[in-house]
Design a protein around this motif. Structure first.
Motif, PDB file in Angstrom:
ATOM      1  N   GLU A  95      14.981  11.200  26.906  1.00  0.00           N
ATOM      2  CA  GLU A  95      13.922  10.085  27.608  1.00  0.00           C
ATOM      3  C   GLU A  95      12.870  10.715  28.444  1.00  0.00           C
TER       4      GLU A  95
ATOM      5  N   THR B 144      10.316   8.388  30.061  1.00  0.00           N
ATOM      6  CA  THR B 144      10.971   7.164  30.711  1.00  0.00           C
ATOM      7  C   THR B 144      11.764   7.553  31.899  1.00  0.00           C
TER       8      THR B 144
ATOM      9  N   SER C 236       7.043   6.721  35.275  1.00  0.00           N
ATOM     10  CA  SER C 236       7.755   6.290  33.991  1.00  0.00           C
ATOM     11  C   SER C 236       6.752   5.562  32.942  1.00  0.00           C
ATOM     12  N   TYR C 237       7.117   5.888  31.606  1.00  0.00           N
ATOM     13  CA  TYR C 237       6.259   4.771  30.607  1.00  0.00           C
ATOM     14  C   TYR C 237       7.114   3.701  30.606  1.00  0.00           C
ATOM     15  N   GLY C 238       6.466   2.672  30.318  1.00  0.00           N
ATOM     16  CA  GLY C 238       7.250   1.246  30.122  1.00  0.00           C
ATOM     17  C   GLY C 238       6.157   0.124  30.807  1.00  0.00           C
TER      18      GLY C 238
ATOM     19  N   PRO D 204      14.167   3.289  35.660  1.00  0.00           N
ATOM     20  CA  PRO D 204      12.945   4.346  35.644  1.00  0.00           C
ATOM     21  C   PRO D 204      12.245   4.764  36.899  1.00  0.00           C
TER      22      PRO D 204
END
Length: 384
Positions: free
Chosen positions: A267, A270, A349-351, A344
């Motif tokens: 991860e 993230t 973070s990605y998302g 996260p």
């Protein structure tokens, strides 16, 4: 405000004044954090804008625009929508229990065609708004210690329990702590705070023994001794520790983090992007990004302090508490100071889901700043 109204000189002037009241330094700091996230996602994707960095920046640009629009919304409108937003969020959480979408071993989403929503994210904003509105009309004496406390307790515990049952222990804890912080800031008696802290400490063993799922207990034991299962439950913790430790003072260099580049770090885009940052930019890079987070928290709390309405103060402080808890929980998790709970690092973070929640929350914070002199009433003169 209609489109035609925007063409009238008076309305146009007021809109310009509102834009001028936005804290643009605050906005710039958010951009720097999101930009740092894109830089790291570009690196770990092998110097490629896909699959993470490009969408990350595009989402941030869209959500930033939404934040600016929301900052212009009158604080009385936020006040009027507080309970409805909470109610919608709670009904959606109930719907998740019945017809929720299963993914990754959890039932946390609602899906309608191509659209997927996570109601717990709506509730993070809704709960802060509902608590702020409730305490806005309550006297200081009643806020300290009285039977009125049962209402905010229900407002916090009911959605937190539904989120816990999904199961999403990390988000449930974050929501519960945010709610408690708002209640404390509203004027809760220090005697009750001390008694509550003692009671919570005594309940921890009971919750661990009887309230956690098997995999959640495994995360806790792994946190205490990650070497017990280095290739299984302890893998995340150990790889994160290796990434952070190998970064040293200045890091290995941009694009040279072996833990992330060779996919040892799970991860990496993230939950563990902070470990990726530590590996490539070292202690200096970590401190730099934490300074930016601290600046965001400070400026948001200053906005809460400047508000003339109790509702505005509590709403801004509650959103800020949610953001600060994101940073605290993720940072502690990545550094091995807390169990892995899947929270996260906000904007880094990605998302898209968490980013949207954060930016909508900061839209509320900026609305408190822009309308800090507005008097919000709960009587006949209000929008209710």
């Amino acid at each position: 405000m209609t489109v035609s109204a925007l063409t009238r000189p008076g309305e146009r002037d007021r809109l310009i004044v509102k834009f001028g009241e936005i804290d643009w330094m605050f906005c710039l700091t958010l951009c720097l954090i999101a930009g740092a996230g894109a830089v790291m996602q570009f690196s770990i994707a092998g110097s490629s804008w896909s699959p993470w960095a490009g969408p990350h920046l595009a989402r941030f640009a869209l959500f930033f625009a939404i934040m600016i629009v929301l900052s212009l919304v009158d604080l009385r409108v936020w006040f009027a929508l507080a309970y409805p937003i909470y109610g919608v969020g709670f009904l959606l959480l109930l719907a998740v229990m019945v017809v929720g979408h299963h993914a990754l071993g959890a039932q946390r989403w609602l899906q309608a065609g191509p659209i997927t929503i996570q109601p717990s994210e709506i509730m993070k904003i809704g709960m802060v708004l509902a608590l702020a509105r409730f305490y806005h009309g309550l006297s200081g004496r009643s806020a300290q210690l009285s039977w009125w406390l049962l209402i905010p307790a229900a407002l916090i515990l009911a959605p937190s329990y539904l989120v816990y049952k999904q199961p999403d222990f990390g988000t449930a804890i974050l929501m519960a702590f945010t709610g408690v912080i708002v209640v404390i800031l509203a004027g809760l008696s220090w005697r009750l705070i001390a008694a509550g802290a003692l009671g919570a400490a005594l309940l921890v063993p009971v919750v661990v023994m009887f309230g956690l799922h098997g995999y959640q207990k495994a995360r806790l034991t792994t946190f205490l001794d990650p070497q017990a299962d280095p290739s299984g439950a302890g893998y995340h913790n150990l790889q994160s520790a290796i990434a952070i430790g190998s970064g040293g003072l200045l890091g290995k260099g941009y694009g040279l983090g072996s833990q992330a580049q060779l996919n040892f770090l799970p991860e990496k885009q993230t939950d563990f992007i902070f470990a990726t940052l530590a590996e490539e930019f070292g202690f200096v890079g970590c401190v730099s990004i934490l300074v930016l987070y601290a600046a965001v928290i400070f400026m948001a709390l200053r906005t809460a302090y400047l508000s003339h309405s109790h509702f505005g103060r509590l709403a801004a402080a509650g959103v800020t508490a949610t953001f600060a808890l994101y940073v605290l929980i993720n940072g502690s998790m990545v550094m091995g100071l807390a169990p892995v709970v899947g929270v996260p690092m906000p904007l880094l973070s990605y998302g898209g889901t968490v980013m949207l929640t954060v930016m909508v929350g900061f839209g509320l914070v900026m609305a408190v700043r822009v309308h800090r002199y507005s008097e919000v009433t709960s009587g006949k003169g209000s929008l209710l």
